[in-house]
Design an enzyme around this catalytic site. Sequence first.
Site, PDB file in Angstrom:
ATOM      1  N   ASP A 124      38.631  59.687 -61.457  1.00 42.38           N
ATOM      2  CA  ASP A 124      38.380  61.058 -61.943  1.00 42.38           C
ATOM      3  C   ASP A 124      39.904  61.702 -61.420  1.00 42.38           C
ATOM      4  O   ASP A 124      39.815  62.443 -60.190  1.00 42.38           O
ATOM      5  CB  ASP A 124      37.265  61.916 -61.496  1.00 42.38           C
ATOM      6  CG  ASP A 124      37.141  63.295 -62.089  1.00 42.38           C
ATOM      7  OD1 ASP A 124      38.182  63.459 -63.058  1.00 42.38           O
ATOM      8  OD2 ASP A 124      36.555  64.027 -61.692  1.00 42.38           O
ATOM      9  N   ASP A 180      43.224  63.755 -67.537  1.00 46.36           N
ATOM     10  CA  ASP A 180      41.955  63.751 -66.830  1.00 46.36           C
ATOM     11  C   ASP A 180      41.132  62.595 -67.254  1.00 46.36           C
ATOM     12  O   ASP A 180      40.562  62.331 -68.038  1.00 46.36           O
ATOM     13  CB  ASP A 180      40.814  65.113 -67.343  1.00 46.36           C
ATOM     14  CG  ASP A 180      39.749  65.038 -66.423  1.00 46.36           C
ATOM     15  OD1 ASP A 180      39.443  64.090 -65.626  1.00 46.36           O
ATOM     16  OD2 ASP A 180      39.040  66.094 -66.784  1.00 46.36           O
TER      17      ASP A 180
END
Length: 433
Positions: free
Chosen positions: A68, A268
Amino acid sequence: MHYSTISFIIIIIPLLTALIQPCYSAANLRSFSSSIVFQVTGNVYPQGYYYVTVNIGNPPKPYWLDLDTGSDLTWLQCDAPCTKCLPAPHKPYKPSKDLVTCMDPLCASMHWPETITCNSPNDQCDYEVQYADHASSVGLLVTDWFPLQYTNGSIVKPRLAFGCGYDQEVQAPMDPPYTDGILGLGLGKASILHQLSELGVTRNVVAHCLSAQGDGHLFFGDEFVPSSGVIWTPISTTQIEKHYYLGTAELYVGGKTSGVKGLPIVFDSGSTYTYFSGEAYKALVSMLMNDIKGKQIYNANEDKSLPVCWKGSKPFKSVQDVKNIFKPIVLSFAKSKNVRFQMDPEAYLIISKYGNACLGILNGSEADLESVNLIGDISFHDKIIIYDNEKQQIGWAPANCNKLPNINDYGDPDHRGRCKPGRSNPDILYCVA
Ligand SMILES: *[C@@H]1O[C@H](CO)[C@@H](O)[C@H](O)[C@H]1NC(C)=O
Ligand SMILES: *[C@@H]1O[C@H](CO)[C@@H](O)[C@H](O)[C@H]1NC(C)=O
């Protein structure tokens, strides 16, 4: 959104506050250029996430952590004891007694932009993170050893701070990733990447190479940054602080401008799909619909895999089957005419289990992302994406992510051999093979 995870953090709620000054000075340690490589497992569809196996503790145990770049904190489900743990591949981590205190600067950085108030200097550092898909983790910060292997075979064991999460929630009908936690690779101080660079283990550079066929690689350090062919753009810090924000871009579909400009772009890897804000999404869908008119492809509204799907005269086997029907989507950055992020069909389409081609760019307004345009895993396919926090820039280049990078061997990262503390810093052990 069954198959999506969005990890873009919206808030961090301060619970407690922080003093242990780090007793090391980083500057004179940062002389290594060695890197650490992890094998990545996963895919966009049907799995919906990519993870790496990280060994933690002494003796080390393996944990699967979801990649992440949209959040800072690495956390694992933790037996502190666990009040609410989700189904996971491994037993919850048993925390060491080494807690991060409320006075530690790391604790403060986790709570930024709020300030924390410590009742006592020895209070534990509590955290709560909430992700944009309304999943959350509550716990406390602890430290433990992370045995890591350099690509030259040497092993280091830095002591790193991370979250011990004892209360995890997901919002129905979300299918949470089947992992033990999250590997936060954001640009904040709490990120283990920042900690590794402070300790002089690797440079504050992370790169991922995710294959459209599934799996790939994750790199810490700058050893694998290609020396040419990379398009670089500065990380903007003016807006959307704490995220890899690249500034604004204009949307092109099949070489034609959509007329939609000024789109704020965030990278992201914790988001499975890409999300365009309302106006850009609308323009995209209408331009794609226009482009395919007269071609042997039709709306497949009955396929609920994703909101927009198309079927052919017979089921598609792979994105290759539709490569000549769908044109590239390009984000052209306002800062520089030459900075363009191109998404070929494998970077925005998936083939559903019914053999239809479905659009992996979703309506961000529906996901409450407001004006942010989130570039997720699907759009990173078959590219190396480099987040260089040393030079404050992000780069990308086409890459074969199935191929192992040119290193001898992944070796034995859970090495249990003899290790000695570094002379300048007891928080890092050097081990003999
Ligand atoms: C491998 O690289 C690390 C970091 O640069 C260095 O400390 C170590 O001595 C190297 N090991 C070997 C065997 O060259
Ligand atoms: C995107 O979502 C918003 C909010 O739900 C909705 O108003 C809009 O019509 C959607 N756009 C398209 C093209 O579906």
